[in-house]
Design a protein around this motif. Structure first.
Motif, PDB file in Angstrom:
ATOM      1  N   LYS A 123       0.816  -1.208   0.000  1.00  0.00           N
ATOM      2  CA  LYS A 123       0.000   0.000   0.000  1.00  0.00           C
ATOM      3  C   LYS A 123       0.856   1.266   0.000  1.00  0.00           C
ATOM      4  CE  LYS A 123      -4.004  -2.077   2.263  1.00  0.00           C
ATOM      5  NZ  LYS A 123      -4.887  -2.034   3.435  1.00  0.00           N
ATOM      6  N   GLU A 124       2.011   1.216   0.666  1.00  0.00           N
ATOM      7  CA  GLU A 124       2.882   2.388   0.703  1.00  0.00           C
ATOM      8  C   GLU A 124       3.357   2.742  -0.710  1.00  0.00           C
ATOM      9  OE1 GLU A 124       3.369  -0.292   2.751  1.00  0.00           O
ATOM     10  OE2 GLU A 124       2.605   0.607   4.589  1.00  0.00           O
ATOM     11  N   ALA A 125       3.735   1.736  -1.487  1.00  0.00           N
ATOM     12  CA  ALA A 125       4.171   1.979  -2.862  1.00  0.00           C
ATOM     13  C   ALA A 125       3.015   2.514  -3.701  1.00  0.00           C
ATOM     14  CB  ALA A 125       4.726   0.693  -3.480  1.00  0.00           C
ATOM     15  N   MET A 126       1.802   2.014  -3.452  1.00  0.00           N
ATOM     16  CA  MET A 126       0.644   2.493  -4.198  1.00  0.00           C
ATOM     17  C   MET A 126       0.345   3.955  -3.889  1.00  0.00           C
ATOM     18  SD  MET A 126      -1.987  -0.673  -4.032  1.00  0.00           S
ATOM     19  CE  MET A 126      -1.409  -2.339  -4.277  1.00  0.00           C
ATOM     20  N   LEU A 127       0.495   4.340  -2.618  1.00  0.00           N
ATOM     21  CA  LEU A 127       0.266   5.733  -2.256  1.00  0.00           C
ATOM     22  C   LEU A 127       1.331   6.645  -2.853  1.00  0.00           C
ATOM     23  CD1 LEU A 127      -0.898   5.359   1.455  1.00  0.00           C
ATOM     24  CD2 LEU A 127      -2.282   6.064  -0.513  1.00  0.00           C
ATOM     25  N   ALA A 128       2.536   6.096  -3.081  1.00  0.00           N
ATOM     26  CA  ALA A 128       3.594   6.875  -3.707  1.00  0.00           C
ATOM     27  C   ALA A 128       3.304   7.110  -5.189  1.00  0.00           C
ATOM     28  CB  ALA A 128       4.941   6.174  -3.530  1.00  0.00           C
ATOM     29  N   GLU A 129       2.555   6.200  -5.819  1.00  0.00           N
ATOM     30  CA  GLU A 129       2.199   6.326  -7.235  1.00  0.00           C
ATOM     31  C   GLU A 129       0.698   6.070  -7.401  1.00  0.00           C
ATOM     32  OE1 GLU A 129       5.080   4.532 -10.076  1.00  0.00           O
ATOM     33  OE2 GLU A 129       5.939   3.652  -8.242  1.00  0.00           O
ATOM     34  N   PRO A 130      -0.138   6.946  -6.835  1.00  0.00           N
ATOM     35  CA  PRO A 130      -1.579   6.682  -6.804  1.00  0.00           C
ATOM     36  C   PRO A 130      -2.237   6.626  -8.181  1.00  0.00           C
ATOM     37  CG  PRO A 130      -1.119   8.907  -6.061  1.00  0.00           C
ATOM     38  CD  PRO A 130       0.197   8.214  -6.202  1.00  0.00           C
ATOM     39  N   ASP A 131      -1.748   7.412  -9.150  1.00  0.00           N
ATOM     40  CA  ASP A 131      -2.387   7.418 -10.468  1.00  0.00           C
ATOM     41  C   ASP A 131      -2.240   6.078 -11.170  1.00  0.00           C
ATOM     42  OD1 ASP A 131      -3.142  10.024 -10.015  1.00  0.00           O
ATOM     43  OD2 ASP A 131      -1.380  10.877 -11.019  1.00  0.00           O
ATOM     44  N   ILE A 132      -1.078   5.469 -11.051  1.00  0.00           N
ATOM     45  CA  ILE A 132      -0.853   4.164 -11.673  1.00  0.00           C
ATOM     46  C   ILE A 132      -1.617   3.083 -10.917  1.00  0.00           C
ATOM     47  CG2 ILE A 132       0.881   2.416 -12.219  1.00  0.00           C
ATOM     48  CD1 ILE A 132       2.891   4.760 -12.556  1.00  0.00           C
ATOM     49  N   ALA A 133      -1.544   3.119  -9.578  1.00  0.00           N
ATOM     50  CA  ALA A 133      -2.212   2.100  -8.757  1.00  0.00           C
ATOM     51  C   ALA A 133      -3.717   2.098  -9.006  1.00  0.00           C
ATOM     52  CB  ALA A 133      -1.910   2.326  -7.282  1.00  0.00           C
ATOM     53  N   ALA A 134      -4.307   3.275  -9.205  1.00  0.00           N
ATOM     54  CA  ALA A 134      -5.757   3.380  -9.382  1.00  0.00           C
ATOM     55  C   ALA A 134      -6.235   2.767 -10.693  1.00  0.00           C
ATOM     56  CB  ALA A 134      -6.186   4.842  -9.307  1.00  0.00           C
ATOM     57  N   THR A 135      -5.322   2.503 -11.628  1.00  0.00           N
ATOM     58  CA  THR A 135      -5.732   1.887 -12.895  1.00  0.00           C
ATOM     59  C   THR A 135      -5.975   0.392 -12.754  1.00  0.00           C
ATOM     60  OG1 THR A 135      -3.449   1.479 -13.615  1.00  0.00           O
ATOM     61  CG2 THR A 135      -4.427   3.616 -14.215  1.00  0.00           C
ATOM     62  N   VAL A 136      -5.564  -0.189 -11.632  1.00  0.00           N
ATOM     63  CA  VAL A 136      -5.723  -1.628 -11.412  1.00  0.00           C
ATOM     64  C   VAL A 136      -7.108  -1.893 -10.830  1.00  0.00           C
ATOM     65  CG1 VAL A 136      -4.829  -3.632 -10.167  1.00  0.00           C
ATOM     66  CG2 VAL A 136      -3.247  -1.887 -11.019  1.00  0.00           C
ATOM     67  N   THR A 137      -7.831  -2.814 -11.446  1.00  0.00           N
ATOM     68  CA  THR A 137      -9.160  -3.179 -10.965  1.00  0.00           C
ATOM     69  C   THR A 137      -9.052  -3.717  -9.545  1.00  0.00           C
ATOM     70  OG1 THR A 137      -9.814  -3.759 -13.212  1.00  0.00           O
ATOM     71  CG2 THR A 137     -11.189  -4.614 -11.418  1.00  0.00           C
ATOM     72  N   GLY A 138      -9.910  -3.204  -8.679  1.00  0.00           N
ATOM     73  CA  GLY A 138      -9.919  -3.659  -7.289  1.00  0.00           C
ATOM     74  C   GLY A 138      -9.173  -2.723  -6.360  1.00  0.00           C
ATOM     75  N   ILE A 139      -8.482  -1.722  -6.921  1.00  0.00           N
ATOM     76  CA  ILE A 139      -7.753  -0.774  -6.083  1.00  0.00           C
ATOM     77  C   ILE A 139      -8.426   0.580  -6.192  1.00  0.00           C
ATOM     78  CG2 ILE A 139      -5.584   0.476  -5.722  1.00  0.00           C
ATOM     79  CD1 ILE A 139      -4.113  -1.977  -6.749  1.00  0.00           C
ATOM     80  N   THR A 140      -8.739   1.152  -5.051  1.00  0.00           N
ATOM     81  CA  THR A 140      -9.300   2.493  -4.984  1.00  0.00           C
ATOM     82  C   THR A 140      -8.399   3.326  -4.092  1.00  0.00           C
ATOM     83  OG1 THR A 140     -11.526   1.582  -5.162  1.00  0.00           O
ATOM     84  CG2 THR A 140     -11.341   3.842  -4.350  1.00  0.00           C
ATOM     85  N   ILE A 141      -8.012   4.472  -4.571  1.00  0.00           N
ATOM     86  CA  ILE A 141      -7.197   5.382  -3.768  1.00  0.00           C
ATOM     87  C   ILE A 141      -8.145   6.438  -3.206  1.00  0.00           C
ATOM     88  CG2 ILE A 141      -5.266   6.992  -3.755  1.00  0.00           C
ATOM     89  CD1 ILE A 141      -4.393   4.152  -4.425  1.00  0.00           C
ATOM     90  N   LYS A 142      -8.274   6.472  -1.892  1.00  0.00           N
ATOM     91  CA  LYS A 142      -9.142   7.463  -1.262  1.00  0.00           C
ATOM     92  C   LYS A 142      -8.346   8.751  -1.090  1.00  0.00           C
ATOM     93  CE  LYS A 142     -12.103   4.423   1.469  1.00  0.00           C
ATOM     94  NZ  LYS A 142     -12.583   4.173   2.827  1.00  0.00           N
ATOM     95  N   LYS A 143      -8.927   9.840  -1.526  1.00  0.00           N
ATOM     96  CA  LYS A 143      -8.292  11.149  -1.386  1.00  0.00           C
ATOM     97  C   LYS A 143      -9.305  12.127  -0.829  1.00  0.00           C
ATOM     98  CE  LYS A 143      -5.350  10.731  -5.492  1.00  0.00           C
ATOM     99  NZ  LYS A 143      -5.066  11.320  -6.806  1.00  0.00           N
ATOM    100  N   GLY A 144      -8.818  13.099  -0.130  1.00  0.00           N
ATOM    101  CA  GLY A 144      -9.671  14.205   0.306  1.00  0.00           C
ATOM    102  C   GLY A 144     -10.728  13.846   1.320  1.00  0.00           C
TER     103      GLY A 144
END
Length: 169
Positions: free
Chosen positions: A135-156
């Motif tokens: 998850k730490e790596a995903m938060l470092a690159e949220p735009d790429i991680a969010a393209t993967v089905t099943g991953i949602t990046i919560k912001k704001g």
């Protein structure tokens, strides 16, 4: 089936900034009172614990030699008490004793050394490897991680926090 009664809390509505300021002060006053009462409660609990601690310790110390003596006698007479091992319980008029086998357990000292030895001996079946999303790596690159089905990046996500200023305690 009877319908459940819904309890609704009273909602206070403020119409001016001054009313909200007064309410925030009241929240602070109530929080400090809550803290004072909780501290007082903890002080009383500590006093009660301290009051009874010597009696409890003394009773525990009196129990220990009795338990040990019972165990020694029962071990010496285990065959008779367990019907030559057919049961794990010995019965008396005043109670019973039991022998219970603990489940096997593994104790590992110096895990890194043990892992190395297991690898050297080819015993990889005793080594667990765990793959999990980083998850730490995903938060470092949220735009790429969010393209993967099943991953949602919560912001704001926003929390509403009331922090009353300290008044005299």
């Amino acid at each position: 089936m009877a319908q459940k009664t819904r309890l609704k809390s009273d909602t206070v509505r403020y119409t001016t900034r001054e009313e909200v300021e007064v309410a925030i002060k009241e929240v602070g006053d109530l929080q400090r009172e809550l803290q004072r009462i909780a501290t007082h409660q903890n002080d009383e609990l500590a006093a009660i614990t301290e009051k009874y601690a010597p009696q409890i310790a003394e009773l525990q110390e009196r129990i220990k030699p009795l338990q040990k003596a019972i165990e020694v006698w029962c071990e010496a007479n285990r065959a008779e008490l367990t019907n030559n091992g057919k049961t794990k319980t010995g019965s008396f008029n005043t109670g019973e004793v039991q022998w219970r086998q603990r489940p096997p357990s593994v104790l590992i000292r110096k895990a890194e050394d043990v892992l190395e030895r297991l690898r050297q001996l080819g015993l990889s079946r005793f080594i667990r490897s765990k793959d999990e999303p980083n998850k730490e790596a995903m938060l470092a690159e949220p735009d790429i991680a969010a393209t993967v089905t099943g991953i949602t990046i919560k912001k704001g996500v926003e929390d509403f926090v009331i922090t009353p200023f300290e008044q005299g305690v």
